[in-house]
Write a protein that holds these residues in place. Structure first.
Motif, mmCIF file in Angstrom:
data_model
loop_
_atom_site.group_PDB
_atom_site.id
_atom_site.type_symbol
_atom_site.label_atom_id
_atom_site.label_comp_id
_atom_site.label_asym_id
_atom_site.label_seq_id
_atom_site.Cartn_x
_atom_site.Cartn_y
_atom_site.Cartn_z
ATOM 1 N N ILE A 1 0.845 -1.201 0.000
ATOM 2 C CA ILE A 1 0.000 0.000 0.000
ATOM 3 C C ILE A 1 0.881 1.252 0.000
ATOM 4 C CG2 ILE A 1 -1.665 1.334 1.351
ATOM 5 C CD1 ILE A 1 -2.840 -1.342 2.306
ATOM 6 N N ASP B 1 2.202 1.646 -3.503
ATOM 7 C CA ASP B 1 1.185 1.962 -4.507
ATOM 8 C C ASP B 1 0.556 3.335 -4.283
ATOM 9 O OD1 ASP B 1 -0.632 1.696 -6.610
ATOM 10 O OD2 ASP B 1 -2.102 0.653 -5.364
ATOM 11 N N MET C 1 -12.453 -1.784 0.819
ATOM 12 C CA MET C 1 -10.986 -1.706 0.896
ATOM 13 C C MET C 1 -10.327 -2.304 -0.343
ATOM 14 S SD MET C 1 -9.743 -2.383 4.822
ATOM 15 C CE MET C 1 -10.604 -3.933 5.049
ATOM 16 N N ALA C 2 -10.838 -3.454 -0.778
ATOM 17 C CA ALA C 2 -10.229 -4.127 -1.928
ATOM 18 C C ALA C 2 -10.359 -3.304 -3.208
ATOM 19 C CB ALA C 2 -10.859 -5.500 -2.126
ATOM 20 N N CYS C 3 -11.398 -2.482 -3.296
ATOM 21 C CA CYS C 3 -11.638 -1.686 -4.513
ATOM 22 C C CYS C 3 -11.200 -0.234 -4.353
ATOM 23 C CB CYS C 3 -13.125 -1.733 -4.879
ATOM 24 S SG CYS C 3 -13.750 -3.399 -5.194
ATOM 25 N N LEU D 1 -9.838 3.812 1.192
ATOM 26 C CA LEU D 1 -9.296 2.722 1.992
ATOM 27 C C LEU D 1 -9.663 2.895 3.465
ATOM 28 C CD1 LEU D 1 -7.506 0.184 1.646
ATOM 29 C CD2 LEU D 1 -5.527 1.621 2.143
ATOM 30 N N HIS E 1 0.192 -2.667 -7.146
ATOM 31 C CA HIS E 1 -1.162 -2.126 -7.182
ATOM 32 C C HIS E 1 -2.226 -3.229 -7.224
ATOM 33 C CE1 HIS E 1 -0.440 -2.956 -11.443
ATOM 34 N NE2 HIS E 1 -1.753 -2.918 -11.621
ATOM 35 N N VAL E 2 -1.789 -4.481 -7.428
ATOM 36 C CA VAL E 2 -2.725 -5.613 -7.466
ATOM 37 C C VAL E 2 -2.624 -6.458 -6.194
ATOM 38 C CG1 VAL E 2 -3.330 -7.757 -8.687
ATOM 39 C CG2 VAL E 2 -2.678 -5.713 -9.982
ATOM 40 N N TRP F 1 -1.889 -6.049 -2.894
ATOM 41 C CA TRP F 1 -2.553 -5.736 -1.636
ATOM 42 C C TRP F 1 -4.073 -5.808 -1.761
ATOM 43 C CZ3 TRP F 1 -5.865 -1.554 -1.105
ATOM 44 C CH2 TRP F 1 -5.772 -0.525 -2.048
ATOM 45 N N ARG F 2 -4.621 -5.551 -2.952
ATOM 46 C CA ARG F 2 -6.078 -5.640 -3.140
ATOM 47 C C ARG F 2 -6.551 -7.096 -3.041
ATOM 48 N NH1 ARG F 2 -7.741 -0.687 -4.994
ATOM 49 N NH2 ARG F 2 -6.095 0.618 -5.901
ATOM 50 N N LEU G 1 -6.449 -8.261 0.649
ATOM 51 C CA LEU G 1 -7.587 -7.801 1.440
ATOM 52 C C LEU G 1 -8.888 -8.468 1.001
ATOM 53 C CD1 LEU G 1 -6.804 -3.970 1.687
ATOM 54 C CD2 LEU G 1 -6.317 -5.755 3.361
ATOM 55 N N ALA G 2 -9.033 -8.735 -0.293
ATOM 56 C CA ALA G 2 -10.277 -9.311 -0.806
ATOM 57 C C ALA G 2 -10.486 -10.744 -0.316
ATOM 58 C CB ALA G 2 -10.279 -9.277 -2.333
#
Length: 539
Positions: free
Chosen positions: A93, A96, A149-151, A158, A220-221, A223-224, A227-228
């Motif tokens: 994070i 990014d 958070m994921a989006c 966030l 950029h991918v 951490w999403r 969390l997802a």
């Protein structure tokens, strides 16, 4: 001196003192309480053995209660996963979204502060809609926050998702131990009420593993996705709500005694036990003989507590605060930063070290589960707090030696990793699970949910203070100095356990309430088995 004499001795100890007089001999050196004898009455066949039908029912009720405890604990996996995954996700994070150190502290620590809103509101909510549906509400709120958070396209979004997740976690961490305590038999309550702590540790471990698995993806991918993945347990929670029953104690408070009896028929071994437990619950809730339960101003009682309630609050809130101010969340959240400070350079190596921490934490919570109803709550707390004090001091020494170039770098890194693993191991074997067990069993029925919520709120505040200040304090005092401070606080927790915490192993929730009312006289007047034999059997 026969049984009548034993009855007199028991009554001399106060209202709870007659527990001594309820002991009956069942063989040489073995005793059974009268209420246990009643609970098993009718289970034996003509040969004096438990009938196959009764044995099957005992097995099925144990399995059912075990399953309910697991399903009720799934929300705790959400908390654990969030704690574990954020420790690694924050590295990506930062890369990014280019957040500052202060923003990092706020992002990590705000979850604890916001979750206290859920914990405070969760007690009242569970009194209104029930324990079971509060578990479902917690999952829905957390899942919504995880999706946001994921989006999230920016730090602001966030934070919104983080705040939503925090409220859901607050609901979950306070209601699960309460629900489990209210459906569990006294002899297994410690083990079953520890399940939320098991799932917190499993969640942390899964978070660490998720960090390691997805760390190779673009920043950029990665951490999403990390969390997802936390959304998945919510699916199992939705399924669980169709299987687990409502708490019989909550049903009694709503004057739904017949529904409570139906639930008890699923979690009790025989009709005698159902009647006994229902009578105890009705008496504790003030609904016996058809008298309607009248809700009193609970928060007014907290502001002006009786002597017994004051003791309960000191124990419940005190143990919740010590669980966090000894620095466990700082160790878990910032273990990558600690290992980098110790000299480990690559993100992959750092995240691999955190996986070792996660495995250690999870393994030792299983040790606690096996021991908590055998050796008791207080011995585990002693082992835990003393061990944590030593490990935190050792971690401070290791980091201090590395900082000043004393000894080899490799040995210093090894000692730092060993100290972190030792700290989480001692935490998991004692104060981690025992904290939630005590908080779910020491309060009277009418106050239990909201008092447990108050304790959980204190836990979340303490966690937030530590998480949001760790990096800043470490910048001022050094990381080594910060862990020396945690070690000193942990030493104080040993003193707190010695002075204030009673032993609750093997006692029903109603008996524990009487114990606080009588000033722990029962604990102090417990006698050895030989003394019991002398009192009960002597002619």
């Amino acid at each position: 001196m026969g049984l009548a004499g034993a009855q007199e001795v028991g009554n001399a100890g106060g209202e709870y003192g007659n527990g001594l007089s309820k002991l009956l001999p069942v063989g040489k050196g073995k005793y059974m309480r009268m209420d246990e004898e009643l609970a098993h009455e009718g289970d034996e066949n003509e040969t004096g053995r438990i009938s196959p039908h009764a044995s099957d029912r005992i097995t099925s009720t144990k399995k059912f209660v075990f399953a309910c405890a697991i399903f009720a604990s799934l929300n705790s996996a959400l908390l654990g996963y969030d704690v574990g995954v954020m420790s690694g996700a924050i590295l990506f994070i930062q890369e990014d979204l280019k957040i500052t150190v202060v923003q990092e502290e706020v992002l990590v620590g705000c979850l604890s502060f916001v979750s206290l809103l859920g914990s405070l509101g969760g007690g009242k909510t569970s009194d209104i809609v029930g324990r079971k549906w509060t578990i479902g509400l917690a999952a829905i709120v957390f899942q919504s926050g995880a999706i946001v958070m994921a989006c999230a396209p920016s730090f602001q979004f966030l934070m919104i998702g983080r705040l939503m997740a925090g409220v859901g976690i607050g609901f979950g961490v306070m209601i699960a131990p309460v629900y489990i305590a209210e459906i569990s038999p006294a002899m297994a309550r410690g083990t079953l009420t520890s399940f939320p702590e098991i799932f917190i540790n499993i969640g942390i471990l899964l978070g660490y593993i998720s960090n390691y698995i997805f760390s190779g993806l673009p920043a950029h991918v990665s951490w999403r996705i990390m969390l997802a993945v936390g959304i998945l347990p919510s699916i199992f929670i939705a399924f669980a709500l169709f299987l687990i029953p409502e708490s019989p104690r909550w049903l009694v408070m709503q004057n739904r005694a017949e529904e409570a009896r139906l639930v008890l028929s699923s979690i009790c071994e025989n009709e005698a036990e159902i009647n006994q437990r229902l009578a105890e619950i009705e008496e504790a809730a003030g609904t016996k003989n058809g008298v309607k339960y009248v809700e009193k101003a609970v928060w007014r009682e907290f502001l002006r507590p009786s002597p017994a309630l004051r003791k309960m609050l000191i124990v419940g809130i005190g143990i919740q605060c010590f669980q966090q101010i000894t620095g466990i969340d700082a160790t878990v959240y910032y273990s990558p930063a600690i290992f980098k400070d110790a000299g480990i350079k690559s993100n992959k190596s750092v995240l691999a070290a955190t996986v070792a921490v996660g495995f250690t934490k999870t393994a030792f919570i299983l040790v606690a589960i096996m021991l908590i109803d055998k050796v008791g709550r207080k011995p585990l707390l002693y082992v835990s707090t003393i061990g944590m004090t030593a490990c935190l001091f050792g971690l401070g020494l290791a980091l201090s030696f590395l900082q000043h170039g004393v000894g080899s770098k490799e040995f210093g890194i090894f000692m730092a990793i060993l100290a972190v693993c030792g700290n989480v191991a001692f935490f998991s074997v004692g104060i981690g699970p025992v904290c939630w067990v005590l908080s779910s069993e020491i309060y009277p029925l009418r106050l239990r949910a909201q008092a447990a919520g108050l304790g959980a709120a204190a836990n979340r505040i303490s966690s937030g203070v530590v998480a949001m200040s760790f990096l800043s304090v470490a910048h001022v005092m050094s990381t080594a100095g910060t862990f020396f401070l945690f070690s000193a606080i942990s030493a104080l927790s040993v003193v707190f356990v010695y002075i204030y915490v009673p032993e609750t192993k093997g006692k029903s929730l109603e008996q524990i309430e009487l114990m606080f009312q009588n000033g722990f006289e029962v604990q102090k007047s417990e006698v050895e088995l030989g003394d019991v034999e002398h009192l009960v059997l002597k002619e």
